[in-house]
Design an enzyme around this catalytic site. Structure first.
Site, PDB file in Angstrom:
ATOM      1  N   SER A   1       5.113  -2.439   2.573  1.00 42.67           N
ATOM      2  CA  SER A   1       4.099  -2.683   1.547  1.00 42.67           C
ATOM      3  C   SER A   1       4.630  -3.578   0.431  1.00 42.67           C
ATOM      4  O   SER A   1       5.834  -3.559   0.131  1.00 42.67           O
ATOM      5  CB  SER A   1       3.659  -1.357   0.918  1.00 42.67           C
ATOM      6  OG  SER A   1       2.709  -0.709   1.702  1.00 42.67           O
TER       7      SER A   1
ATOM      8  N   CYS B   1       6.031  -4.098  -6.466  1.00 43.72           N
ATOM      9  CA  CYS B   1       6.465  -4.931  -7.596  1.00 43.72           C
ATOM     10  C   CYS B   1       7.815  -4.477  -8.144  1.00 43.72           C
ATOM     11  O   CYS B   1       8.047  -3.282  -8.336  1.00 43.72           O
ATOM     12  CB  CYS B   1       5.424  -4.889  -8.706  1.00 43.72           C
ATOM     13  SG  CYS B   1       3.872  -5.709  -8.286  1.00 43.72           S
TER      14      CYS B   1
ATOM     15  N   ALA C   1       2.863  -8.170  -5.272  1.00 46.09           N
ATOM     16  CA  ALA C   1       1.718  -8.826  -5.907  1.00 46.09           C
ATOM     17  C   ALA C   1       2.187 -10.054  -6.683  1.00 46.09           C
ATOM     18  O   ALA C   1       2.996  -9.949  -7.602  1.00 46.09           O
ATOM     19  CB  ALA C   1       1.005  -7.849  -6.831  1.00 46.09           C
TER      20      ALA C   1
ATOM     21  N   GLN D   1       1.410 -11.084  -0.957  1.00 47.48           N
ATOM     22  CA  GLN D   1       0.161 -10.606  -1.543  1.00 47.48           C
ATOM     23  C   GLN D   1      -0.169 -11.453  -2.774  1.00 47.48           C
ATOM     24  O   GLN D   1       0.668 -11.603  -3.670  1.00 47.48           O
ATOM     25  CB  GLN D   1       0.289  -9.138  -1.941  1.00 47.48           C
ATOM     26  CG  GLN D   1      -1.016  -8.515  -2.438  1.00 47.48           C
ATOM     27  CD  GLN D   1      -0.819  -7.105  -2.943  1.00 47.48           C
ATOM     28  OE1 GLN D   1      -0.196  -6.894  -3.983  1.00 47.48           O
ATOM     29  NE2 GLN D   1      -1.348  -6.121  -2.212  1.00 47.48           N
TER      30      GLN D   1
ATOM     31  N   TYR E   1      -7.050  -3.843 -10.261  1.00 46.49           N
ATOM     32  CA  TYR E   1      -6.849  -5.235 -10.672  1.00 46.49           C
ATOM     33  C   TYR E   1      -8.151  -6.017 -10.513  1.00 46.49           C
ATOM     34  O   TYR E   1      -9.187  -5.468 -10.147  1.00 46.49           O
ATOM     35  CB  TYR E   1      -5.660  -5.822  -9.914  1.00 46.49           C
ATOM     36  CG  TYR E   1      -4.394  -5.031 -10.193  1.00 46.49           C
ATOM     37  CD1 TYR E   1      -3.965  -4.820 -11.511  1.00 46.49           C
ATOM     38  CD2 TYR E   1      -3.674  -4.418  -9.169  1.00 46.49           C
ATOM     39  CE1 TYR E   1      -2.837  -4.058 -11.790  1.00 46.49           C
ATOM     40  CE2 TYR E   1      -2.547  -3.655  -9.438  1.00 46.49           C
ATOM     41  CZ  TYR E   1      -2.135  -3.470 -10.745  1.00 46.49           C
ATOM     42  OH  TYR E   1      -1.025  -2.709 -11.024  1.00 46.49           O
TER      43      TYR E   1
ATOM     44  N   ARG F   1      -6.213  -5.897   0.717  1.00 40.19           N
ATOM     45  CA  ARG F   1      -5.935  -4.503   0.331  1.00 40.19           C
ATOM     46  C   ARG F   1      -7.044  -4.022  -0.588  1.00 40.19           C
ATOM     47  O   ARG F   1      -7.390  -4.694  -1.560  1.00 40.19           O
ATOM     48  CB  ARG F   1      -4.582  -4.365  -0.361  1.00 40.19           C
ATOM     49  CG  ARG F   1      -4.349  -2.956  -0.922  1.00 40.19           C
ATOM     50  CD  ARG F   1      -2.919  -2.688  -1.319  1.00 40.19           C
ATOM     51  NE  ARG F   1      -2.127  -2.301  -0.147  1.00 40.19           N
ATOM     52  CZ  ARG F   1      -0.950  -1.661  -0.219  1.00 40.19           C
ATOM     53  NH1 ARG F   1      -0.436  -1.347  -1.392  1.00 40.19           N
ATOM     54  NH2 ARG F   1      -0.293  -1.352   0.875  1.00 40.19           N
TER      55      ARG F   1
ATOM     56  N   LEU G   1       2.161   7.980   1.594  1.00 45.06           N
ATOM     57  CA  LEU G   1       2.920   9.174   1.998  1.00 45.06           C
ATOM     58  C   LEU G   1       3.029   9.284   3.515  1.00 45.06           C
ATOM     59  O   LEU G   1       2.845  10.350   4.100  1.00 45.06           O
ATOM     60  CB  LEU G   1       2.305  10.447   1.396  1.00 45.06           C
ATOM     61  CG  LEU G   1       2.435  10.596  -0.129  1.00 45.06           C
ATOM     62  CD1 LEU G   1       1.865  11.917  -0.605  1.00 45.06           C
ATOM     63  CD2 LEU G   1       3.894  10.455  -0.582  1.00 45.06           C
TER      64      LEU G   1
ATOM     65  N   GLY H   1       6.068   2.099   2.029  1.00 38.82           N
ATOM     66  CA  GLY H   1       6.388   1.604   0.706  1.00 38.82           C
ATOM     67  C   GLY H   1       7.612   2.283   0.122  1.00 38.82           C
ATOM     68  O   GLY H   1       8.749   1.947   0.437  1.00 38.82           O
ATOM     69  N   ARG H   2       7.368   3.281  -0.714  1.00 40.90           N
ATOM     70  CA  ARG H   2       8.488   3.920  -1.421  1.00 40.90           C
ATOM     71  C   ARG H   2       9.488   4.574  -0.472  1.00 40.90           C
ATOM     72  O   ARG H   2      10.677   4.677  -0.802  1.00 40.90           O
ATOM     73  CB  ARG H   2       7.946   4.919  -2.440  1.00 40.90           C
ATOM     74  CG  ARG H   2       7.451   4.221  -3.697  1.00 40.90           C
ATOM     75  CD  ARG H   2       6.704   5.131  -4.645  1.00 40.90           C
ATOM     76  NE  ARG H   2       5.346   5.344  -4.198  1.00 40.90           N
ATOM     77  CZ  ARG H   2       4.400   5.924  -4.941  1.00 40.90           C
ATOM     78  NH1 ARG H   2       4.697   6.344  -6.165  1.00 40.90           N
ATOM     79  NH2 ARG H   2       3.182   6.077  -4.472  1.00 40.90           N
TER      80      ARG H   2
END
Length: 391
Positions: free
Chosen positions: A24, A27, A59, A101, A188, A236, A310, A332-333
């Site tokens: 993903s 930032c 982004a 992105q 956004y 997205r 998750l 992602g994380r």
């Protein structure tokens, strides 16, 4: 032994990813004047070496005014191309598809870097050199109390913004990226147009769902006209706002149908973020809590989808794609916690006993193969992936 679905190739347009795992966009808030630096190179290069099929750059603002913070990456001028091209080359050289992105923060611009508070700029931020700039939105409604009041975009502004997205896509192509994703999520600008909680316009770009979709769809058309037909275009979305009166899943399915008709290849299904932090919403959190959004969009809109949120465990990711709930999973994380997550997932799911490290960078794999022969002869606690396989 059959290959897990997660590790089968997938072709989107004329681009093939070696597996169904996408990193993903995340930032780092660490650029200067929108220019990528060595931190971005190492961060994204490390993730490419970790075995994902697609690695997506964070982004990236299409105008200076469109940044979330002073630390955001940008593609609003040609000087920003070369450092990103270096990153795209390294991603490709390490077997992954380079993606980026493109975004505009709208009313959520001119904010603090998250480690300073993740809210509106304060005097302490200004003293550090992060001075505020004017923000824009579909309506003159701020994110919350204490945030800047945005300028409501007029027709000339909208015309210019479409061209800003088109120009950024042109620069992304020059930098060597194979996939562009447009950021219509997390509160956004383009999400602000889609949501009835932030779009109070009474012209053709508001009033009802069709009007609220109009400008985001025009941006898609502008980018698709610039982006080569064989290269994938993703969007997205926040599939639901998670706030009373906000975007519903039915709204998102309707939007996804229109996006597909305009040449979008995949819908990346996140949620929340309209008010406050990027994923803020009153949604129950659990493993894969956003997967049902990706499954519904895929089924009801007839467009490929990406599941995110998750997704931590290899078997969990495998089940998502094997059951047809999504075409890709976005990590992602968890990839920040373990940059080699895709490689570890392949070890766990494949059950290999030979050629265990064939997929790893050769500079690492030859070391690890030799260690493996030693480990097989040892007694004691196994490494995590071995214990999960029961070996």
């Amino acid at each position: 032994m059959s290959t897990p679905t997660l590790f089968t190739p997938v072709t989107i347009g004329e681009v093939t990813s070696k597996n169904r795992i996408m990193i993903s966009p995340m930032c780092l808030y660490s650029a200067e004047d929108g220019v990528a630096n060595d931190l971005h190179f190492v961060h994204l290069g490390k993730l490419a070496q970790g075995g994902a099929g697609i690695v997506m750059v964070e982004a990236t603002a299409v105008t200076a005014q469109g940044r979330i913070t002073h630390g955001d990456l940008g593609l609003w001028k040609d000087d920003q191309i070369a450092p990103l091209a270096r990153i795209a080359r390294f991603i490709r050289d390490n077997g992954a598809v380079p993606a980026i992105q493109l975004a505009h923060a709208g009313r959520k611009g001119s904010m603090q870097r998250p480690w300073y508070g993740n809210a509106a700029l304060t005097q302490a931020d200004i003293a550090r050199g992060d001075k505020p700039w004017p923000v824009v939105g579909p309506s003159a409604i701020p994110v919350d109390n204490g945030y800047l009041i945005p300028h409501a975009l007029d027709q000339r502004d909208l015309d210019n913004l479409r061209e800003d997205f088109r120009a950024a896509a042109r620069r992304a192509l020059a930098a060597g990226f194979d996939i562009v994703e447009l950021h219509f999520a997390h509160g956004y600008l383009l999400h602000q147009f889609l949501s009835p909680l932030s779009n109070f316009r009474n012209d053709a770009y508001g009033r009802d769902r069709e009007g609220r979709m109009r400008f985001p769809l025009e941006v898609i058309e502008a980018v698709r006209a610039e982006w080569p037909a064989g290269k994938p275009l993703f969007v997205r979305v926040s599939a639901v706002d998670g706030v009373d009166g906000g975007i519903t899943l039915e709204d998102t399915i309707a939007f996804a149908r229109e996006a597909k008709a305009r040449g979008v290849d995949m819908i990346d299904c996140s949620s929340g973020g309209l008010r406050g932090p990027a994923t803020a919403a009153r949604l129950p959190r659990g493993y894969g809590f956003q997967v049902p959004f990706a499954a519904a969009v895929r089924k009801e809109a007839g467009i490929s989808s990406i599941a995110v949120g998750l997704i931590l465990h290899p078997q969990q990711a495998e089940d998502i794609v094997a059951k047809g709930e999504a075409d890709l999973v976005a990590i992602g994380r968890e990839a920040l916690f373990d940059p080699n997550w895709p490689l570890h997932a392949e070890l766990e799911l494949s059950g290999r006993s030979e050629g265990v490290f064939d997929a790893w960078p050769k500079q690492y794999g030859w070391w690890l193969e030799r260690r493996e022969s030693v480990l097989r002869g040892l007694q004691g606690p196994a490494l995590p992936f071995r214990s999960q396989k029961g070996s």
